[in-house]
Design an enzyme around this catalytic site. Sequence first.
Site, short mmCIF file in Angstrom:
data_model
loop_
_atom_site.label_atom_id
_atom_site.label_comp_id
_atom_site.label_asym_id
_atom_site.label_seq_id
_atom_site.Cartn_x
_atom_site.Cartn_y
_atom_site.Cartn_z
CG ASP A 69 -0.27 -0.44 2.51
OD1 ASP A 69 0.96 -0.34 2.60
OD2 ASP A 69 -0.98 -0.86 3.43
CG ASN A 138 -8.64 -1.64 11.89
OD1 ASN A 138 -7.73 -2.34 11.44
ND2 ASN A 138 -9.03 -0.50 11.32
CG HIS A 140 -5.60 -2.46 8.81
ND1 HIS A 140 -5.60 -1.09 8.93
CD2 HIS A 140 -4.35 -2.84 9.16
CE1 HIS A 140 -4.43 -0.68 9.32
NE2 HIS A 140 -3.65 -1.71 9.48
CD GLU A 145 -8.48 0.81 7.71
OE1 GLU A 145 -8.29 -0.17 8.45
OE2 GLU A 145 -7.99 1.93 7.93
P1 PGA Z 1 2.31 -1.84 12.77
O1 PGA Z 1 1.19 -1.78 11.67
O2 PGA Z 1 3.30 -2.87 12.31
O3 PGA Z 1 2.91 -0.46 12.77
O4 PGA Z 1 1.65 -2.21 14.05
C1 PGA Z 1 0.65 -2.98 11.19
C2 PGA Z 1 -0.53 -2.66 10.32
O5 PGA Z 1 -1.20 -1.65 10.56
O6 PGA Z 1 -0.77 -3.42 9.38
#
Ligand code: PGA
Length: 251
Positions: A69, A138, A140, A145
């Site tokens: 992304d 959450n 994702h 999302e």
């Molecule tokens: P993080 O993010 O590794 O910074 O916890 C993971 C994500 O949001 O996919």
Amino acid sequence: MKIKFIPAKDAVEAGRLGADIFTQTMEENPACVFGLATGSTPLSLYSELVLRYSQGKLDFSLVRTVNLDEYIGLPADHPQSYHQFMYDHLFSKINIHPRNTHLPNGMADDLESACWEYEKMIESMGGIDLQLLGIGLNGHIGFNEPSDYFPKYTHVVDLTESTREANKRFFTDIREVPTQAITMGIGTIMSARKILLLCTGQKKAEILHEAMFGKVRPQVPASILQFHPKVIVIGDEEALSVIRRDHPDFL
Ligand code: PGA
């Protein structure tokens, strides 16, 4: 097939174990396609890959990469863009050819076409051999999302407040956090031949458990991974704590 869980003592060991899987994939195919992720979780894995490269153990000259992304509206050289993140933490430190690295273009005039071109490009590379994933608080994956459906292809997404809140630590103010991103779709991710989910820290323990053992539903996007034939989850003690409590036979 059952999801394979690999417990690690801490984030550093999780990175080493993840790097072992990357190394094995490169041994099988030196021109493999890695799907890469950003965020805090993959940092220990990227450091370990850089270390192994500096020790002459890895050669990235033929490796190709596609990232999950990118934010919409941040130029590639913006300090918080994922282009810059990948350059800082991995690409500038290994012998990968810049033309072999790919991220969605969040600055495209025509975002819909950019999404479709990204999807076609992945297909023309022969698909993804190993997709690295983190998981959001959450549930994702990429920036897919929670939703009432599983988006199939690379698409534009509105970021939830929870995601913008979680990512504001990288910006000086939440108002600077972009509100949209381009992300590979759930179908794009599920087409990868192998998936490696890295998860560290206590705050991810509940959602990891829910995603791996709860009902498969788009409100918890990572739950779809239960339907993928080859998923490896590397988690540290904290992240695996709820699974260890409720499903000890899996660890
Ligand atoms: P993080 O993010 O590794 O910074 O916890 C993971 C994500 O949001 O996919």
